[in-house]
Design a protein around this motif. Structure first.
Motif, PDB file in Angstrom:
ATOM      1  N   ALA A 413     -21.614 -60.621  18.506  1.00 37.25           N
ATOM      2  CA  ALA A 413     -20.403 -61.090  17.822  1.00 37.25           C
ATOM      3  C   ALA A 413     -19.629 -59.928  17.215  1.00 37.25           C
ATOM      4  O   ALA A 413     -18.392 -59.852  17.305  1.00 37.25           O
ATOM      5  N   VAL A 414     -20.344 -58.997  16.586  1.00 31.63           N
ATOM      6  CA  VAL A 414     -19.677 -57.846  15.978  1.00 31.63           C
ATOM      7  C   VAL A 414     -19.013 -56.985  17.052  1.00 31.63           C
ATOM      8  O   VAL A 414     -17.877 -56.517  16.882  1.00 31.63           O
ATOM      9  N   ALA A 415     -19.693 -56.756  18.170  1.00 34.92           N
ATOM     10  CA  ALA A 415     -19.129 -55.919  19.233  1.00 34.92           C
ATOM     11  C   ALA A 415     -17.873 -56.546  19.815  1.00 34.92           C
ATOM     12  O   ALA A 415     -16.879 -55.846  20.068  1.00 34.92           O
ATOM     13  N   ARG A 416     -17.896 -57.867  20.041  1.00 31.33           N
ATOM     14  CA  ARG A 416     -16.714 -58.522  20.621  1.00 31.33           C
ATOM     15  C   ARG A 416     -15.521 -58.465  19.671  1.00 31.33           C
ATOM     16  O   ARG A 416     -14.373 -58.353  20.115  1.00 31.33           O
ATOM     17  N   LEU A 417     -15.755 -58.566  18.370  1.00 26.63           N
ATOM     18  CA  LEU A 417     -14.660 -58.492  17.406  1.00 26.63           C
ATOM     19  C   LEU A 417     -14.232 -57.045  17.160  1.00 26.63           C
ATOM     20  O   LEU A 417     -13.058 -56.777  16.862  1.00 26.63           O
ATOM     21  N   THR A 418     -15.166 -56.106  17.315  1.00 29.51           N
ATOM     22  CA  THR A 418     -14.832 -54.699  17.090  1.00 29.51           C
ATOM     23  C   THR A 418     -13.844 -54.183  18.122  1.00 29.51           C
ATOM     24  O   THR A 418     -12.945 -53.394  17.790  1.00 29.51           O
ATOM     25  N   LEU A 419     -13.965 -54.624  19.373  1.00 30.01           N
ATOM     26  CA  LEU A 419     -13.140 -54.068  20.445  1.00 30.01           C
ATOM     27  C   LEU A 419     -11.638 -54.263  20.195  1.00 30.01           C
ATOM     28  O   LEU A 419     -10.877 -53.286  20.246  1.00 30.01           O
ATOM     29  N   PRO A 420     -11.144 -55.479  19.937  1.00 30.96           N
ATOM     30  CA  PRO A 420      -9.698 -55.589  19.656  1.00 30.96           C
ATOM     31  C   PRO A 420      -9.284 -54.854  18.392  1.00 30.96           C
ATOM     32  O   PRO A 420      -8.191 -54.269  18.351  1.00 30.96           O
ATOM     33  N   LEU A 421     -10.135 -54.861  17.355  1.00 30.02           N
ATOM     34  CA  LEU A 421      -9.782 -54.124  16.138  1.00 30.02           C
ATOM     35  C   LEU A 421      -9.736 -52.621  16.400  1.00 30.02           C
ATOM     36  O   LEU A 421      -8.867 -51.912  15.865  1.00 30.02           O
ATOM     37  N   LEU A 422     -10.642 -52.125  17.229  1.00 31.52           N
ATOM     38  CA  LEU A 422     -10.639 -50.706  17.580  1.00 31.52           C
ATOM     39  C   LEU A 422      -9.353 -50.336  18.308  1.00 31.52           C
ATOM     40  O   LEU A 422      -8.731 -49.301  18.033  1.00 31.52           O
ATOM     41  N   LEU A 423      -8.920 -51.186  19.245  1.00 30.08           N
ATOM     42  CA  LEU A 423      -7.683 -50.911  19.968  1.00 30.08           C
ATOM     43  C   LEU A 423      -6.473 -50.972  19.040  1.00 30.08           C
ATOM     44  O   LEU A 423      -5.496 -50.237  19.228  1.00 30.08           O
ATOM     45  N   ILE A 424      -6.516 -51.828  18.035  1.00 27.54           N
ATOM     46  CA  ILE A 424      -5.426 -51.878  17.049  1.00 27.54           C
ATOM     47  C   ILE A 424      -5.375 -50.563  16.268  1.00 27.54           C
ATOM     48  O   ILE A 424      -4.293 -50.024  15.995  1.00 27.54           O
ATOM     49  N   VAL A 425      -6.544 -50.028  15.898  1.00 27.07           N
ATOM     50  CA  VAL A 425      -6.580 -48.742  15.194  1.00 27.07           C
ATOM     51  C   VAL A 425      -5.987 -47.635  16.073  1.00 27.07           C
ATOM     52  O   VAL A 425      -5.219 -46.780  15.602  1.00 27.07           O
ATOM     53  N   VAL A 426      -6.305 -47.645  17.371  1.00 28.38           N
ATOM     54  CA  VAL A 426      -5.748 -46.651  18.290  1.00 28.38           C
ATOM     55  C   VAL A 426      -4.229 -46.812  18.387  1.00 28.38           C
ATOM     56  O   VAL A 426      -3.480 -45.829  18.385  1.00 28.38           O
ATOM     57  N   ALA A 427      -3.750 -48.068  18.469  1.00 25.43           N
ATOM     58  CA  ALA A 427      -2.310 -48.312  18.548  1.00 25.43           C
ATOM     59  C   ALA A 427      -1.600 -47.833  17.286  1.00 25.43           C
ATOM     60  O   ALA A 427      -0.516 -47.229  17.353  1.00 25.43           O
ATOM     61  N   LEU A 428      -2.198 -48.085  16.135  1.00 31.11           N
ATOM     62  CA  LEU A 428      -1.598 -47.610  14.886  1.00 31.11           C
ATOM     63  C   LEU A 428      -1.585 -46.085  14.819  1.00 31.11           C
ATOM     64  O   LEU A 428      -0.664 -45.482  14.249  1.00 31.11           O
ATOM     65  N   SER A 429      -2.589 -45.440  15.389  1.00 35.97           N
ATOM     66  CA  SER A 429      -2.605 -43.976  15.425  1.00 35.97           C
ATOM     67  C   SER A 429      -1.460 -43.446  16.288  1.00 35.97           C
ATOM     68  O   SER A 429      -0.814 -42.447  15.934  1.00 35.97           O
ATOM     69  N   ALA A 430      -1.200 -44.125  17.419  1.00 36.73           N
ATOM     70  CA  ALA A 430      -0.072 -43.711  18.256  1.00 36.73           C
ATOM     71  C   ALA A 430       1.246 -43.868  17.505  1.00 36.73           C
ATOM     72  O   ALA A 430       2.134 -42.998  17.564  1.00 36.73           O
ATOM     73  N   TRP A 431       1.387 -44.970  16.783  1.00 35.76           N
ATOM     74  CA  TRP A 431       2.588 -45.202  15.978  1.00 35.76           C
ATOM     75  C   TRP A 431       2.751 -44.103  14.923  1.00 35.76           C
ATOM     76  O   TRP A 431       3.839 -43.564  14.727  1.00 35.76           O
ATOM     77  N   THR A 432       1.648 -43.778  14.230  1.00 39.48           N
ATOM     78  CA  THR A 432       1.706 -42.763  13.181  1.00 39.48           C
ATOM     79  C   THR A 432       2.062 -41.395  13.744  1.00 39.48           C
ATOM     80  O   THR A 432       2.808 -40.625  13.121  1.00 39.48           O
ATOM     81  N   THR A 433       1.533 -41.069  14.924  1.00 39.64           N
ATOM     82  CA  THR A 433       1.847 -39.786  15.538  1.00 39.64           C
ATOM     83  C   THR A 433       3.332 -39.677  15.866  1.00 39.64           C
ATOM     84  O   THR A 433       3.962 -38.638  15.620  1.00 39.64           O
ATOM     85  N   ILE A 434       3.907 -40.748  16.398  1.00 43.61           N
ATOM     86  CA  ILE A 434       5.343 -40.731  16.694  1.00 43.61           C
ATOM     87  C   ILE A 434       6.144 -40.596  15.408  1.00 43.61           C
ATOM     88  O   ILE A 434       7.128 -39.837  15.334  1.00 43.61           O
ATOM     89  N   ASP A 435       5.745 -41.313  14.360  1.00 44.12           N
ATOM     90  CA  ASP A 435       6.442 -41.202  13.078  1.00 44.12           C
ATOM     91  C   ASP A 435       6.375 -39.780  12.521  1.00 44.12           C
ATOM     92  O   ASP A 435       7.335 -39.286  11.913  1.00 44.12           O
ATOM     93  N   ARG A 436       5.236 -39.114  12.730  1.00 45.51           N
ATOM     94  CA  ARG A 436       5.089 -37.761  12.197  1.00 45.51           C
ATOM     95  C   ARG A 436       6.050 -36.791  12.891  1.00 45.51           C
ATOM     96  O   ARG A 436       6.523 -35.831  12.267  1.00 45.51           O
ATOM     97  N   PHE A 437       6.351 -37.016  14.173  1.00 44.74           N
ATOM     98  CA  PHE A 437       7.326 -36.173  14.854  1.00 44.74           C
ATOM     99  C   PHE A 437       8.685 -36.243  14.164  1.00 44.74           C
ATOM    100  O   PHE A 437       9.432 -35.266  14.133  1.00 44.74           O
ATOM    101  N   HIS A 438       9.016 -37.431  13.617  1.00 45.83           N
ATOM    102  CA  HIS A 438      10.303 -37.591  12.962  1.00 45.83           C
ATOM    103  C   HIS A 438      10.253 -37.190  11.487  1.00 45.83           C
ATOM    104  O   HIS A 438      11.188 -36.552  10.984  1.00 45.83           O
ATOM    105  N   SER A 439       9.182 -37.554  10.793  1.00 40.72           N
ATOM    106  CA  SER A 439       9.130 -37.308   9.350  1.00 40.72           C
ATOM    107  C   SER A 439       8.734 -35.869   9.019  1.00 40.72           C
ATOM    108  O   SER A 439       9.183 -35.315   8.020  1.00 40.72           O
ATOM    109  N   SER A 440       7.868 -35.260   9.837  1.00 40.40           N
ATOM    110  CA  SER A 440       7.412 -33.891   9.564  1.00 40.40           C
ATOM    111  C   SER A 440       7.446 -33.070  10.852  1.00 40.40           C
ATOM    112  O   SER A 440       6.398 -32.677  11.383  1.00 40.40           O
ATOM    113  N   PRO A 441       8.636 -32.822  11.395  1.00 40.55           N
ATOM    114  CA  PRO A 441       8.708 -32.092  12.675  1.00 40.55           C
ATOM    115  C   PRO A 441       8.123 -30.687  12.593  1.00 40.55           C
ATOM    116  O   PRO A 441       7.651 -30.157  13.600  1.00 40.55           O
TER     117      PRO A 441
END
Length: 760
Positions: A413-441
């Motif tokens: 149960a933990v593994a099945r729930l971890t997978l989508p949450l893990l991908l959400i963390v990766v997606a948020l990291s991609a978002w943050t990286t793009i924001d950093r290009f604009h906020s702190s070039p």
């Protein structure tokens, strides 16, 4: 068949929410995969179409005006030659915009690398001042056929007679001049020439460049561009968007498959008696398996068909690059096959995971097996007993024990729930990286906001005084950029001299140190990969007839020129060429300054002698990725919701047999409800912690791997802020608790007779 349909209908009524979420999640997954397919086609096809129709050159060489480039037609492996055409460098202005261009003398439309006219017409001797502009340059200058272009600092005028697509590397402000075709009369004083080579073997471009350098001499070659480089530049951000969509789409598909598998397995455990009854009245194992398989295949098929229909009908209406990609993709030969293959593949994958879980239902014996009086996880652990002795609320202790007492089920149960949450963390990291290009070039390889080119009429002292006079210019770094032949003479790279030892250029380093001494330099990842060297090595390159040997002491984050850049101080380059004068300046602005406003002021103050442009931010082309990330997070949240509903249903059903015992030891309905809520929230908490622990390193690895492949280099990945991760974890845990509260409360208030029937 009637009994099968009744069973499926009854199961659908009991799990309507789960069925709806599965359909929506499948639709989102298939839509993301279809959009990824469209983006891959869009990234490759337009350039490939232009290259094929234009009979494009596989190698384009810029040489000195005195070089006998016509001799290249006799080289082995050269099928045909375009040119040589004399060239001149100019700055053109139109409607307030400026651009550096290469004016190419073209007496007749070339056979190799033929420009494809998209509007207007080709050059006409009746209009001696007429020019044809490459399409990206025309968009940058906001021009159309009939408009007039000016040459700042002179009275010269050029008339745009046509716009054309070209298969050569396209205009990039501050990096690559735009391409302008003109009649020989419009190029009175050429400073170089260009020749295009069409090869019998397109993969032999490196060897062809070597032969050309040997034939003409290294001093005659200024810059080299191959068809592979042009294709990579044309694909650009579209390919990256396709990779992101494809990666997350496949990840979400795997997560959805696991969620379906877990839902069916949990349902089978909760309905062992019902399945045994079905077997007893004549259902075969195959029929039982088909009940689950067909039911979930229908859900997946509905989502896949809906996604394909919506993408086909409305995909082109999406604003921006995604809509353009779908429009182009719909006209490609493989469009119909992909439109069926992608949804079919997703449905088959979900069907495979469903079949694995449903197979267990077919193995249920027709005679119910009595449940063990004391399940393996029934006894409290020593830690749980000590917690009860320490007066920890029983609901918390028993809830945690229920969630993690059965190790195999708990881990699943933990593994099945971890997978989508893990991908959400990766997606948020991609978002943050793009924001950093604009906020702190400045932390992402762009410490300066403006680039300036000064014409020959301004010496270094006057140019710097003019630039630094603006109150919002913090520093002006003089520099030069030349094309240098790499060892082996198969390609050219950008050799830059920026800043001086007294005022060093503030490079963003990901490895090593800054270049402080003579002959020291920093290099981009693209150059290190091209030359197969690393920090600490010495490299030799050729600038004209002059060799240049540099010691690479650091790796800089380099967003320009695909990272094929080596940078040193202006003093180092002047040591080999004392007459070298700066031709460009990089400007660092005061905090809060608007680059566009400063650029307009400087261009006005320069009175035609300064070509000012903003430094291109690689994240500007990734703006569609924000909407993509939001959509992917929504899809992954639906998959996580499916898994939570499965975990809640299983916990409630397994808790029915413990209901009498819990009431017997004095727990109230509210406390019994808290047991189930604690078990669900505990599962979500552990899954969230694992997602953060595993997701952040995975996100850094994926983003840095993409940075390395694009030439920018590793070191650009940025994780979400701790506050954002805390909010995500809080939302996951509280959401799980809220979802579990209502079914748990209903189960806790069941009548004793119902409970006895459930455990009988």
């Amino acid at each position: 068949m009637r009994a099968t349909l009744r069973w499926a209908h009854s199961d659908l009524r009991r799990h309507r929410g789960e069925a709806l979420f599965l359909v929506l999640a499948t639709a989102g997954i298939v839509a993301s995969l279809l959009l990824a397919t469209a983006l891959f086609g869009y990234a490759t096809n337009p350039w490939q179409r232009v290259f094929t129709q234009a009979h494009g050159a596989h190698v384009t060489l810029h040489t000195t005006a005195a070089a006998d480039a016509g001799r290249l037609a006799g080289l082995d492996g050269v099928e045909s030659v375009s040119g040589p055409y004399p060239t001149a460098s100019l700055t053109l202005a139109s409607k307030g915009g400026r651009a550096s261009v290469e004016l190419r003398s073209t007496p007749a439309e070339p056979e190799v690398g033929r420009p494809l006219i998209t509007s207007g017409h080709w050059l006409d001797p009746a209009t001696p001042g007429g020019v044809v502009l490459e399409s990206r340059l025309a968009r940058a200058l906001l021009t159309a056929p009939g408009d007039t272009l000016t040459v700042p600092g002179s009275a010269r005028r050029l008339t745009v007679v046509g716009i054309a697509d070209s298969s050569e590397p396209r205009y990039r402000p501050g990096e690559r001049p735009g391409l302008v075709w003109a009649l020989p009369a419009a190029v009175p004083e050429p400073v170089g020439q260009v020749v295009g080579l069409r090869l019998t073997d397109p993969g032999d471009s490196g060897y062809a460049v070597q032969r050309a350098v040997t034939e003409l001499g290294a001093g005659a070659i200024g810059e080299v561009a191959t068809w592979q480089q042009a294709r990579a530049e044309a694909q650009g951000d579209n390919r990256l968007l396709g990779q992101v969509l494809g990666l997350f789409g496949l990840g979400a598909l795997v997560a959805a498959g696991f969620a379906v598998h877990g839902a069916i397995a949990t349902r089978i455990r909760g309905h062992l008696r019902d399945l045994s009854v079905l077997k007893a009245i004549g259902f075969t194992p195959g029929q039982v398996v088909r009940v689950f398989l067909v039911q979930h295949l229908v859900y997946a098929l509905l989502g896949a068909v809906a996604a394909a229909a919506l993408t086909e009908a409305l995909g082109g209406a999406v604003p921006g690059r995604l809509g353009d990609a779908v429009d182009v993709w719909q006209g490609l030969p493989g469009h119909t096959a992909a439109l069926f293959a992608v949804p079919a593949g997703a449905v088959l994958f979900i069907g495979a995971t469903t079949g694995l879980a449903a197979w267990r239902a077919g193995r249920v014996p027709p005679v119910p097996v009595p449940r063990p009086a004391a399940p393996p996880a029934g006894r409290l652990t020593g830690l749980a007993r000590r917690a009860l002795g320490a007066r920890v609320p029983p609901a918390l202790v028993l809830g945690w024990h229920k969630a993690f007492g059965r190790r195999s089920r708990s881990l699943g149960a933990v593994a099945r729930l971890t997978l989508p949450l893990l991908l959400i963390v990766v997606a948020l990291s991609a978002w943050t990286t793009i924001d950093r290009f604009h906020s702190s070039p400045e932390r992402m390889g762009m410490p300066t906001a403006l680039g300036v080119r000064a014409d020959a009429s301004l010496d270094d002292a006057r140019a710097r005084a003019l630039l630094e006079r603006d109150p919002q210019v913090a520093a002006a770094y003089p520099g030069v950029e030349v094309a240098a032949l790499v060892p082996g003479q198969t390609a050219t790279i950008a050799l830059r001299g920026l800043g001086t030892r007294a005022e060093p250029y503030p490079y963003t380093l990901a490895e090593g140190r800054t270049a402080r001494g003579p002959h020291e330099a920093v290099a981009g990842q693209g150059l290190l990969d091209l030359l197969h060297v690393r920090v600490g090595d010495w490299v030799r390159m050729t600038v004209g007839e002059r060799p240049q040997i540099l010691h690479i002491v650091g790796r800089s984050i380099e967003p320009e020129n695909a990272g094929r850049v080596i940078s040193t101080s202006l003093d180092t380059l002047r040591a080999g060429d004392p007459d070298l004068r700066p031709s460009r300046y990089q400007l660092r602005l005061e905090p809060g300054a608007d680059p566009e406003e400063v650029a307009a002021r400087l261009a006005s103050a320069g009175r035609g002698h300064l070509d000012v442009h903003t430094v291109a931010n690689p994240a500007d082309g990734l703006s569609p990725l924000r909407a993509v990330v939001l959509g992917l997070i929504a899809i992954l949240a639906l998959i996580g919701l499916i898994e939570l509903l499965t975990a809640i249903g299983g916990t409630v059903r397994e808790g029915e047999r413990d209901l009498l015992a819990l009431k017997a030891i004095g727990l109230s309905p509210r406390q019994i409800t808290a047991v189930t809520v604690t078990a669900t929230a505990g599962t979500a908490l552990v899954a969230m912690l694992l997602a953060v622990v595993l997701g952040l390193p995975l996100a850094h690895w994926l983003i840095d791997a993409q940075g390395r492949s694009s030439g920018i280099g590793a070191g650009i990945a940025q994780g979400p802020s701790p506050l954002l991760l805390l909010l995500l974890g809080t939302a996951a845990v509280l959401g799980a608790a809220a979802l579990a509260a209502l079914p748990a409360a209903r189960a806790a208030r069941r009548r004793l007779a119902d409970t006895l029937g459930a455990v009988a």
